[in-house]
Enzyme design. Structure first.
Site, PDB file in Angstrom:
ATOM      1  N   ARG A  25       0.846  -1.203   0.000  1.00 50.07           N
ATOM      2  CA  ARG A  25       0.000   0.000   0.000  1.00 50.07           C
ATOM      3  C   ARG A  25       0.866   1.231   0.000  1.00 50.07           C
ATOM      4  O   ARG A  25       1.711   1.388   0.868  1.00 50.07           O
ATOM      5  CB  ARG A  25      -0.892   0.025   1.240  1.00 50.07           C
ATOM      6  CG  ARG A  25      -2.017  -0.922   1.071  1.00 50.07           C
ATOM      7  CD  ARG A  25      -3.101  -0.674   2.065  1.00 50.07           C
ATOM      8  NE  ARG A  25      -3.886  -1.894   2.094  1.00 50.07           N
ATOM      9  CZ  ARG A  25      -4.699  -2.226   3.063  1.00 50.07           C
ATOM     10  NH1 ARG A  25      -4.849  -1.424   4.092  1.00 50.07           N
ATOM     11  NH2 ARG A  25      -5.368  -3.343   3.001  1.00 50.07           N
ATOM     12  N   SER A 119      -8.032  -1.047   0.634  1.00 50.47           N
ATOM     13  CA  SER A 119      -9.069  -1.331   1.619  1.00 50.47           C
ATOM     14  C   SER A 119      -9.849  -0.096   2.059  1.00 50.47           C
ATOM     15  O   SER A 119     -10.567   0.492   1.278  1.00 50.47           O
ATOM     16  CB  SER A 119      -8.437  -2.045   2.817  1.00 50.47           C
ATOM     17  OG  SER A 119      -9.404  -2.450   3.723  1.00 50.47           O
ATOM     18  N   HIS A 120      -9.646   0.312   3.291  1.00 55.15           N
ATOM     19  CA  HIS A 120     -10.415   1.409   3.885  1.00 55.15           C
ATOM     20  C   HIS A 120      -9.674   2.739   3.794  1.00 55.15           C
ATOM     21  O   HIS A 120     -10.142   3.738   4.312  1.00 55.15           O
ATOM     22  CB  HIS A 120     -10.666   1.066   5.354  1.00 55.15           C
ATOM     23  CG  HIS A 120      -9.393   0.651   6.034  1.00 55.15           C
ATOM     24  ND1 HIS A 120      -8.804  -0.578   5.780  1.00 55.15           N
ATOM     25  CD2 HIS A 120      -8.571   1.305   6.862  1.00 55.15           C
ATOM     26  CE1 HIS A 120      -7.669  -0.658   6.458  1.00 55.15           C
ATOM     27  NE2 HIS A 120      -7.496   0.470   7.114  1.00 55.15           N
ATOM     28  N   ASP A 292     -16.485  -1.340   3.989  1.00 54.80           N
ATOM     29  CA  ASP A 292     -15.338  -0.526   3.586  1.00 54.80           C
ATOM     30  C   ASP A 292     -15.125  -0.546   2.070  1.00 54.80           C
ATOM     31  O   ASP A 292     -15.907  -1.152   1.325  1.00 54.80           O
ATOM     32  CB  ASP A 292     -14.068  -0.954   4.333  1.00 54.80           C
ATOM     33  CG  ASP A 292     -13.491  -2.257   3.813  1.00 54.80           C
ATOM     34  OD1 ASP A 292     -14.269  -3.079   3.278  1.00 54.80           O
ATOM     35  OD2 ASP A 292     -12.271  -2.463   3.939  1.00 54.80           O
ATOM     36  N   ASP A 294     -13.230  -2.033  -0.096  1.00 57.67           N
ATOM     37  CA  ASP A 294     -13.161  -3.279  -0.871  1.00 57.67           C
ATOM     38  C   ASP A 294     -14.133  -4.342  -0.366  1.00 57.67           C
ATOM     39  O   ASP A 294     -14.101  -5.479  -0.841  1.00 57.67           O
ATOM     40  CB  ASP A 294     -11.733  -3.828  -0.896  1.00 57.67           C
ATOM     41  CG  ASP A 294     -11.228  -4.201   0.483  1.00 57.67           C
ATOM     42  OD1 ASP A 294     -11.612  -3.534   1.458  1.00 57.67           O
ATOM     43  OD2 ASP A 294     -10.444  -5.165   0.600  1.00 57.67           O
ATOM     44  N   ASP A 296     -14.576  -5.957   2.560  1.00 53.79           N
ATOM     45  CA  ASP A 296     -14.313  -7.044   3.511  1.00 53.79           C
ATOM     46  C   ASP A 296     -14.610  -6.645   4.962  1.00 53.79           C
ATOM     47  O   ASP A 296     -14.731  -7.501   5.818  1.00 53.79           O
ATOM     48  CB  ASP A 296     -12.889  -7.617   3.345  1.00 53.79           C
ATOM     49  CG  ASP A 296     -11.806  -6.572   3.476  1.00 53.79           C
ATOM     50  OD1 ASP A 296     -12.132  -5.387   3.646  1.00 53.79           O
ATOM     51  OD2 ASP A 296     -10.617  -6.951   3.404  1.00 53.79           O
ATOM     52  N   ARG A 297     -14.727  -5.339   5.221  1.00 53.70           N
ATOM     53  CA  ARG A 297     -15.033  -4.911   6.601  1.00 53.70           C
ATOM     54  C   ARG A 297     -16.506  -4.557   6.754  1.00 53.70           C
ATOM     55  O   ARG A 297     -17.171  -4.198   5.775  1.00 53.70           O
ATOM     56  CB  ARG A 297     -14.245  -3.655   6.960  1.00 53.70           C
ATOM     57  CG  ARG A 297     -12.773  -3.885   7.053  1.00 53.70           C
ATOM     58  CD  ARG A 297     -12.094  -2.623   7.530  1.00 53.70           C
ATOM     59  NE  ARG A 297     -10.684  -2.902   7.758  1.00 53.70           N
ATOM     60  CZ  ARG A 297      -9.878  -2.162   8.484  1.00 53.70           C
ATOM     61  NH1 ARG A 297     -10.346  -1.057   9.050  1.00 53.70           N
ATOM     62  NH2 ARG A 297      -8.622  -2.494   8.654  1.00 53.70           N
ATOM     63  N   THR A 361      -2.391 -10.171  14.037  1.00 49.02           N
ATOM     64  CA  THR A 361      -3.247  -9.308  13.226  1.00 49.02           C
ATOM     65  C   THR A 361      -3.066  -9.606  11.738  1.00 49.02           C
ATOM     66  O   THR A 361      -1.943  -9.735  11.267  1.00 49.02           O
ATOM     67  CB  THR A 361      -2.888  -7.842  13.516  1.00 49.02           C
ATOM     68  OG1 THR A 361      -3.258  -7.576  14.865  1.00 49.02           O
ATOM     69  CG2 THR A 361      -3.603  -6.893  12.592  1.00 49.02           C
ATOM     70  N   GLU A 380     -11.685 -10.010  13.621  1.00 45.53           N
ATOM     71  CA  GLU A 380     -10.710  -9.067  14.158  1.00 45.53           C
ATOM     72  C   GLU A 380     -11.466  -7.851  14.686  1.00 45.53           C
ATOM     73  O   GLU A 380     -12.556  -7.525  14.204  1.00 45.53           O
ATOM     74  CB  GLU A 380      -9.766  -8.598  13.057  1.00 45.53           C
ATOM     75  CG  GLU A 380      -8.898  -9.685  12.476  1.00 45.53           C
ATOM     76  CD  GLU A 380      -7.802  -9.090  11.602  1.00 45.53           C
ATOM     77  OE1 GLU A 380      -6.713  -8.861  12.123  1.00 45.53           O
ATOM     78  OE2 GLU A 380      -8.058  -8.840  10.415  1.00 45.53           O
ATOM     79  N   LYS A 393     -11.989 -11.879   5.043  1.00 43.45           N
ATOM     80  CA  LYS A 393     -13.135 -11.440   5.827  1.00 43.45           C
ATOM     81  C   LYS A 393     -14.189 -10.917   4.864  1.00 43.45           C
ATOM     82  O   LYS A 393     -13.871 -10.611   3.712  1.00 43.45           O
ATOM     83  CB  LYS A 393     -12.732 -10.394   6.848  1.00 43.45           C
ATOM     84  CG  LYS A 393     -12.013  -9.192   6.299  1.00 43.45           C
ATOM     85  CD  LYS A 393     -11.503  -8.348   7.451  1.00 43.45           C
ATOM     86  CE  LYS A 393     -10.695  -7.167   6.966  1.00 43.45           C
ATOM     87  NZ  LYS A 393      -9.257  -7.351   7.143  1.00 43.45           N
TER      88      LYS A 393
HETATM   89  C1  G1P Z   1      -5.365  -3.323   9.840  1.00 43.35           C
HETATM   90  C2  G1P Z   1      -6.132  -4.006  10.941  1.00 43.35           C
HETATM   91  C3  G1P Z   1      -6.077  -5.500  10.763  1.00 43.35           C
HETATM   92  C4  G1P Z   1      -6.574  -5.870   9.370  1.00 43.35           C
HETATM   93  C5  G1P Z   1      -5.824  -5.092   8.317  1.00 43.35           C
HETATM   94  C6  G1P Z   1      -6.388  -5.319   6.931  1.00 43.35           C
HETATM   95  O1  G1P Z   1      -4.021  -3.709   9.886  1.00 43.35           O
HETATM   96  O2  G1P Z   1      -5.652  -3.629  12.206  1.00 43.35           O
HETATM   97  O3  G1P Z   1      -6.847  -6.116  11.752  1.00 43.35           O
HETATM   98  O4  G1P Z   1      -6.410  -7.233   9.126  1.00 43.35           O
HETATM   99  O5  G1P Z   1      -5.897  -3.691   8.598  1.00 43.35           O
HETATM  100  O6  G1P Z   1      -7.728  -4.923   6.835  1.00 43.35           O
HETATM  101  P1  G1P Z   1      -2.876  -2.803  10.571  1.00 43.35           P
HETATM  102  O7  G1P Z   1      -2.934  -1.456   9.904  1.00 43.35           O
HETATM  103  O8  G1P Z   1      -3.257  -2.681  12.012  1.00 43.35           O
HETATM  104  O9  G1P Z   1      -1.618  -3.566  10.340  1.00 43.35           O
HETATM  105 ZN    ZN Z   2     -10.902  -3.852   3.388  1.00 41.43          ZN
END
Ligand code: G1P
Ligand code: ZN
Length: 567
Positions: A25, A119-120, A292, A294, A296-297, A361, A380, A393
């Protein structure tokens, strides 16, 4: 048919193309640098080729529709075509939710898939982009694999691509090409159809329709509202909830995927999905969910904005899993959560005598357990829940799972189900403080300080006070995990301090941020007392968080006196 040629293009390695918690990312600007995306995609393909037969293989490609997605899809197609990949299945206009890709990899028995998403994280020309590889089980590539990708990025001097390959991303159907005499195929498919079919298999749609329409055992129509935050889930919500489950069109909000998510954070939590919270507070809707970028959340809300923490959501799903046809059919194997996630599920698991796992995580750690047939349901704290129906997820799945439970409890509400759960199992209060984009040096110094602290045997038994609350350290470490299936060990997964009363604090550095260091501080405590269970989480957790801040000297090391986000 025109015979296309493979071009070899000289390049130089870029620093820092190291995949994090969930792929690489970076900012869009970074990905747009000359050869930046090409280098990384070539490194993925080289890694895949080193471990499997790429000749004639099938790969799935798609992303959350954020800015630069289509450019990346075209680059991927050109590079795949140059490496004898047989076929790509691509979502129309380059769009697939992350769960949809996971499903398609499994369903089509593809070699893997490439997902374009951050993702988010926000999207747009001045925001973030990401590329992630998923393996043949449909899940994110494990550390060993992503480390190899990283090694390739450090030494890459050239990449191969078919410059003249022009794929029409909007045209459904198969497009055939000839690359130096070998056939190469691209199939553009409907982004939603296969995923919707999977959901119909897993759940009893008739029963959910009765809930939403207020027929059968239900006293009145159950009013639902979905916020896609202009991410990828809009079309999925419309097809599944509106068209198939008969929710009104108006229940799908922000359902047009936008390249910049309307300028907002597509992150379903109380901060970034506050519009959904306000909508739910109007008291009209019985159930609200946000997803979110993509898909998955998820965030689940009840009437009047009743917030279900992700840790509770997981525990409630586990305790009521027998209402979900998929689990009825396949049986319930074990449960799991990531280490910082509150322990609500632990007690459900114990009461049902299930095997239970606490993993680092990141969703990738659940995959092996699922493949080994030991894990059915997991989650999570970061608004992720899912099951072994795929290897990611799944936001939309979670909302349907909740509706399945509600459909089996006529007259009950989200709140009554959660409160009943607390009465039976006790309540875990949970919070997470994020300090985003801190300077790397300060964040590292704080983690070094904490590492030294938890290594010191004198910490155990030491007491920390805040107001009239005292916390005595029972155990402290830097979490390390040995995968029970393949024996691989993941170290340094977060500092955790467990106190004698069972409450915990956890510190870790985010592996998904694109700039600087994001510190995450997690706090959770257990409350068996029914009166205290009704109290405000922020109030209950404040002393614990104060102790965490004192122990870590966070302000001293980072200069921050407040988090940027609290969830
Ligand atoms: C974060 C979340 C983690 C999740 C990941 C991808 O990762 O804390 O639970 O699996 O995004 O969605 P982090 O930024 O904490 O490494
Ligand atoms: Zn996501």
């Amino acid at each position: 048919m025109e015979v296309l040629q493979i071009n070899t293009i000289a390049t130089e390695p870029y620093q820092g193309q190291k995949p994090g918690t969930s792929g690489l990312r970076k900012t869009v600007k970074e990905f747009q640098k000359p050869n930046y995306t090409e280098n990384f995609v070539q490194s993925i393909i080289s890694t895949v080729a080193a471990s499997a037969k790429l000749d004639g293989a099938l790969l799935i490609v798609g992303g959350d529709g954020r800015y630069y997605c289509q450019d990346a899809v075209r680059i991927i197609a050109k590079i795949c075509a140059a490496h004898k990949v047989g076929k790509l299945i691509i979502g129309q206009n380059g769009i697939f939710s992350t769960p949809a890709v996971s499903n398609l990899i499994r369903k089509t028995k593809a070699l893997g898939g490439i997902i374009l998403t951050a993702s988010h994280n926000p999207g747009g020309p001045n925001a973030d982009f990401g590329i992630k590889y998923n393996i043949s089980n449909g899940g994110p590539a494990p550390d060993g694999f992503t480390n190899k990708i990283y090694e390739y990025t450090k030494t890459i001097r050239a990449y191969n691509m078919v410059n003249n390959l022009n794929v029409e991303l909007e045209r459904l159907g198969t497009q055939k090409f000839l690359v130096e005499g070998l056939p190469f195929e691209v199939e553009i498919i409907d982004s939603v159809a296969d995923y919707a079919a999977l959901m119909r298999e897993l759940f009893d749609f008739n029963k959910i329709r009765e809930l939403l329409q207020g027929t059968g055992p239900h006293p009145a129509p159950f009013q639902v509202f979905f916020d896609s935050l202009h991410g990828v889930t809009g079309p999925y919500v419309r097809r599944i909830f509106c068209m198939e489950l008969s929710a009104p069109e108006s229940s799908a909000s922000n359902a047009e995927p936008l390249p910049d998510f309307g300028g907002e954070h597509p992150d379903p939590n109380l901060t970034y999905a506050h519009k959904l919270v306000e909508k739910m507070k109007e008291g009209i809707y019985d159930f609200g969910a946000a997803f979110d970028g993509d898909g998955d959340r998820n965030m689940i809300l009840g009437k009047n904005g009743f917030f279900v923490t992700p840790s509770d959501s997981l525990a409630v799903l586990a305790a009521n899993a027998h209402f979900i046809p998929y689990f009825q059919k396949n049986g319930l194997k074990g449960f799991a959560r990531s280490m910082p996630t509150a322990g609500a599920i632990d007690r459900v698991s114990e009461s049902m005598a299930k095997e239970f796992f606490e993993v680092p995580t990141g969703w990738k750690y659940f995959g092996n357990l699922m493949d080994a047939g030991r894990l059915s349901l997991c989650g999570e704290e970061s608004f992720g829940t899912g099951s072994d129906h795929i290897r990611e997820k799944d936001g939309v799945w979670t909302a349907i799972a909740w509706l399945s439970i509600l459909a089996n409890k006529p007259g009950e509400s989200v709140e009554s189900i959660v409160v009943d759960h607390w009465t039976k199992f006790g309540r875990n209060f949970f919070t997470r403080y994020d300090y985003e984009n801190c300077e790397d040096a300060g964040a590292k110094a704080m983690m070094d300080h904490l590492n030294a602290l938890v290594k010191d045997p004198a910490l155990t038994g030491k007491s920390y006070a805040d107001g009239d609350k005292t916390f005595t350290v029972a155990k402290a470490d830097n979490f390390s995990y040995k995968d029970p299936v393949d024996g691989s060990v993941s170290e340094n997964q977060g500092i955790r301090v467990v106190f004698k009363d069972g409450s915990r604090i956890v510190f870790r550095i985010s592996g998904t941020g694109s700039t600087g260091s994001t510190i995450r501080l997690y706090g959770d405590c257990y409350e068996p007392d029914q009166v205290k269970q009704k109290m405000d989480a922020g109030f209950i957790l404040k002393p614990l968080i104060n102790v965490a801040l004192a122990m870590s000297k966070l302000t001293h090391f980072t200069g921050r006196d407040a988090p940027t986000v609290i969830t």
